[in-house]
Write a protein that holds these residues in place. Structure first.
Motif, mmCIF file in Angstrom:
data_model
loop_
_atom_site.group_PDB
_atom_site.id
_atom_site.type_symbol
_atom_site.label_atom_id
_atom_site.label_comp_id
_atom_site.label_asym_id
_atom_site.label_seq_id
_atom_site.Cartn_x
_atom_site.Cartn_y
_atom_site.Cartn_z
ATOM 1 N N GLN A 4 0.834 -1.194 0.000
ATOM 2 C CA GLN A 4 0.000 0.000 0.000
ATOM 3 C C GLN A 4 0.873 1.250 0.000
ATOM 4 O O GLN A 4 1.830 1.346 0.764
ATOM 5 N N ARG A 6 0.888 5.217 0.814
ATOM 6 C CA ARG A 6 0.144 6.158 1.653
ATOM 7 C C ARG A 6 0.792 7.531 1.479
ATOM 8 O O ARG A 6 1.973 7.693 1.754
ATOM 9 N N THR A 84 -4.548 6.856 -0.148
ATOM 10 C CA THR A 84 -3.963 5.533 -0.070
ATOM 11 C C THR A 84 -4.431 4.706 -1.254
ATOM 12 O O THR A 84 -5.547 4.878 -1.754
ATOM 13 N N PHE A 86 -3.427 0.573 -3.209
ATOM 14 C CA PHE A 86 -2.535 -0.564 -3.349
ATOM 15 C C PHE A 86 -1.818 -0.447 -4.684
ATOM 16 O O PHE A 86 -2.389 0.006 -5.683
#
Length: 91
Positions: A4, A6, A84, A86
């Motif tokens: 992920q 961020r 955020t 993936f």
């Protein structure tokens, strides 16, 4: 491994306080729960980017946010915006 990205925009003047919480609480707790922090970068005085990974991301993320140590800190107090998503590894 699920990764992920961020990206945070911090409130004016929040860099030092956020960085302390990030380094003293967020990173150690994530690592204790099996996350890998793949990198963390200051893009500017208020822009912060980091990457975190886990094999069972959703399950570990739930445990992270429910953990008593995580509930003692409120890093969102330092944030103006958060993005955020993936990401998929190419290389």
């Amino acid at each position: 491994m699920k990764v992920q990205m961020r990206r945070y925009t911090l409130k004016e003047g929040a860099r030092e306080a956020f960085q302390e919480v990030f380094l003293k609480t967020i990173v150690p707790l994530r690592q204790a729960l099996g996350f890998q922090v793949l990198g963390a970068y200051w893009l500017s005085e208020r822009e912060f980017l980091w990457f975190v990974a886990h094999e069972r991301f959703e399950e570990a993320e739930k445990a992270y946010y429910e953990h008593p140590e995580r509930q003692k800190v409120r890093p969102q107090e330092f944030l103006e915006a958060m993005d955020t998503c993936f990401v998929e590894r190419l290389l």
